[in-house]
Every structure is written in structure tokens, then in C-alpha cells.
Design a protein around this motif. Structure first.
Motif, mmCIF file in Angstrom:
data_model
loop_
_atom_site.group_PDB
_atom_site.id
_atom_site.type_symbol
_atom_site.label_atom_id
_atom_site.label_comp_id
_atom_site.label_asym_id
_atom_site.label_seq_id
_atom_site.Cartn_x
_atom_site.Cartn_y
_atom_site.Cartn_z
ATOM 1 N N LEU A 44 -3.757 -16.067 -58.870
ATOM 2 C CA LEU A 44 -4.421 -16.984 -59.794
ATOM 3 C C LEU A 44 -3.808 -18.381 -59.681
ATOM 4 O O LEU A 44 -4.520 -19.386 -59.720
ATOM 5 N N CYS A 45 -2.492 -18.425 -59.508
ATOM 6 C CA CYS A 45 -1.792 -19.703 -59.386
ATOM 7 C C CYS A 45 -2.273 -20.476 -58.162
ATOM 8 O O CYS A 45 -2.685 -21.630 -58.271
ATOM 9 N N GLY A 91 -7.169 -27.808 -57.425
ATOM 10 C CA GLY A 91 -6.623 -28.988 -58.076
ATOM 11 C C GLY A 91 -6.543 -28.861 -59.581
ATOM 12 O O GLY A 91 -6.646 -29.857 -60.305
ATOM 13 N N LYS A 92 -6.346 -27.640 -60.076
ATOM 14 C CA LYS A 92 -6.321 -27.392 -61.510
ATOM 15 C C LYS A 92 -4.892 -27.349 -62.054
ATOM 16 O O LYS A 92 -4.036 -26.616 -61.547
ATOM 17 N N ILE A 93 -4.622 -28.105 -63.088
ATOM 18 C CA ILE A 93 -3.296 -28.163 -63.687
ATOM 19 C C ILE A 93 -2.867 -26.819 -64.259
ATOM 20 O O ILE A 93 -1.684 -26.486 -64.279
ATOM 21 N N PHE A 132 7.383 -26.398 -64.625
ATOM 22 C CA PHE A 132 7.373 -27.274 -65.796
ATOM 23 C C PHE A 132 7.312 -28.746 -65.383
ATOM 24 O O PHE A 132 6.651 -29.557 -66.032
ATOM 25 N N VAL A 133 8.001 -29.063 -64.265
ATOM 26 C CA VAL A 133 7.942 -30.427 -63.726
ATOM 27 C C VAL A 133 6.512 -30.741 -63.271
ATOM 28 O O VAL A 133 5.986 -31.823 -63.519
ATOM 29 N N GLY A 134 5.889 -29.755 -62.604
ATOM 30 C CA GLY A 134 4.524 -29.935 -62.132
ATOM 31 C C GLY A 134 3.539 -30.167 -63.260
ATOM 32 O O GLY A 134 2.636 -31.009 -63.151
ATOM 33 N N ASP A 154 -8.875 -31.852 -60.797
ATOM 34 C CA ASP A 154 -8.285 -32.412 -62.006
ATOM 35 C C ASP A 154 -7.337 -33.565 -61.726
ATOM 36 O O ASP A 154 -7.067 -34.375 -62.594
ATOM 37 N N VAL A 155 -6.755 -33.612 -60.526
ATOM 38 C CA VAL A 155 -5.721 -34.602 -60.256
ATOM 39 C C VAL A 155 -6.056 -35.488 -59.073
ATOM 40 O O VAL A 155 -6.879 -35.161 -58.233
#
Length: 229
Positions: free
Chosen positions: A42-43, A50-52, A90-92, A109-110
Motif C-alpha cells: 500500500l505504501c 504521489g500520495k502523501i 515522519f520527515v516525509g 499530490d506533490v
């Protein structure tokens, strides 16, 4: 969640999930391996789009994968996931959230970038030097399959950094990492035994997804580049 997914993406995700469910019941696969494989898939699929939200599944995958790798003596993989990948999620989340696309472009998204010629040269030279140095360290620690382990670890770090910076060429490094990881887990399962066949399925799926991710990000980068002119 799936409203902007292509038919290929839906079929690919469904097929991969079905294979993991089969392995879990038919081959007595571990539940932790099943969770790792599903969350990992899924990740990476969400990264390819491009999904956060990919980072939420990445948190689960990196934590459980580090635990499994430790049990097989793959210390490079263990340290990579526990000490680098896990906090990198978490940084991402933070960095990608700061670079969202303002326009509503399907599947994205990005904002996406591409590696320069100078960046390529620096990245390749750094990779070679670090693989050698880390391989020496793993040998001193008594690790298994040290050179494959070292290569996957270093290339993964570089790929992750490129991912955090939203650079398209990250996928070329992920392709190399996935090929090496398949070889690494095949060696580990053959020489040490174990029921974590889902690790092989996961890395094979990651390889296919990396090819798709590169193609998709190239298209998105070209589209964004054209719109900013």
C-alpha cells in the motif's frame, strides 16, 4: 480512496493482496510477515501515485520489517529500517505536506523534480564508496550476505533521500534495491529456512511497482514542467 485509481492499479493491488492471503493460509506464513507485506505494498503504490498518505503505511511496514530482518541476521536491513526508514516516514510527511500541488491534477499530490547531471555523478560515486565501507562494517559484525545486504542498505538510503526530495529518479534506485532484495531473501530463506515467503512476494511486487512508479512520475514531471512554462 480508490476513486482516482486506474484499472491497472486496482487489479495490481487486488492480485497482490490475494497472493499474500493465499501464502498466509496455504504455506503457514507468519502474521507479522503478512502485515509487513500488505502495508508495504500500500505504501509503495501510494508513492507511485504521489500520495502523501503513503507514509502512514510506511510507518507500519518499516517497524515490522525491521523486526523480521533481525530474526534472520540481516543486520543491514534491520538498521536501515529501524534507524533510517522509520523516522524518515515522519520527515516525509512533513516535507511532502509543504510541497502539495495547488492544481487538482489526477493521481498527484506533490510537486516533482528531476536529477541533474551533476547530481547523478555525485550520487553514483557516493553509492560506490558507501557500499564498500558499510560492507566492511557488516563483515565485522558477522552479518549474512554482507555485500548484497550492504548494497541494498546504501542504495535504499539514497533512494529514500531522493524520495524525500521528490526526485523522479528515485525509482531507478528502488528498482536496483528490489532486485537485490529478492536475491537477499531467496538466499536467507534457502540457507536458514523459515516461512516468511511473503517477503519474496513483497519485494517482487515492489519491483513491478518501481517500474510503474518511474513511468508514472516521468509523465507527471513532464506535465508539471510544461504547466510551469
Amino acid at each position: 480512496m480508490l476513486k482516482d485509481w486506474t484499472l491497472f492499479e486496482k487489479i495490481w493491488l487486488g492480485l497482490f493482496t490475494a497472493v499474500n492471503v493465499y501464502l498466509f493460509f496455504a504455506w503457514d506464513d507468519t502474521f507479522l510477515g503478512f502485515v509487513t507485506s500488505i502495508s508495504g505494498m500500500l505504501c509503495v503504490v501510494l508513492v507511485a501515485k504521489g500520495k502523501i498518505s503513503n507514509y502512514y503505511f510506511g510507518i507500519v511496514q518499516t517497524a515490522t520489517y525491521a523486526y523480521i530482518s533481525y530474526g534472520y541476521g540481516l543486520y543491514g536491513e534491520t538498521m536501515l529500517n529501524a534507524l533510517f526508514y522509520f523516522p524518515a516516514q515522519f520527515v516525509g510527511l512533513y516535507l511532502w505536506s509543504k510541497h502539495k500541488m495547488k492544481d487538482d491534477i489526477k493521481g498527484e499530490d506533490v510537486q516533482i523534480k528531476s536529477l541533474s547531471t551533476k547530481g547523478w555523478a555525485y550520487t553514483i560515486v557516493s553509492s560506490i564508496i558507501l557500499v564498500i565501507l558499510y560492507g566492511i562494517l557488516l563483515k565485522a559484525l558477522g552479518g549474512k550476505s554482507i555485500w548484497i545486504d550492504s548494497s541494498t542498505t546504501i542504495l535504499s538510503i539514497i533512494a529514500q533521500i531522493l524520495m524525500l526530495k521528490r526526485i523522479t529518479e528515485q525509482w531507478l534506485f528502488w528498482i536496483a534495491v528490489n532486485i537485490l532484495s529478492i536475491a537477499l531473501w531467496m538466499t536467507a530463506l534457502v540457507t536458514q529456512g523459515g516461512n516468511d515467503l511473503s517477503m519474496l512476494v513483497m519485494w517482487t511486487a515492489f519491483l513491478v511497482n518501481s517500474v510503474y512508479g518511474y513511468v508514472n512520475w516521468r509523465k507527471l514531471w513532464i506535465k508539471q514542467k510544461g504547466e510551469t512554462r
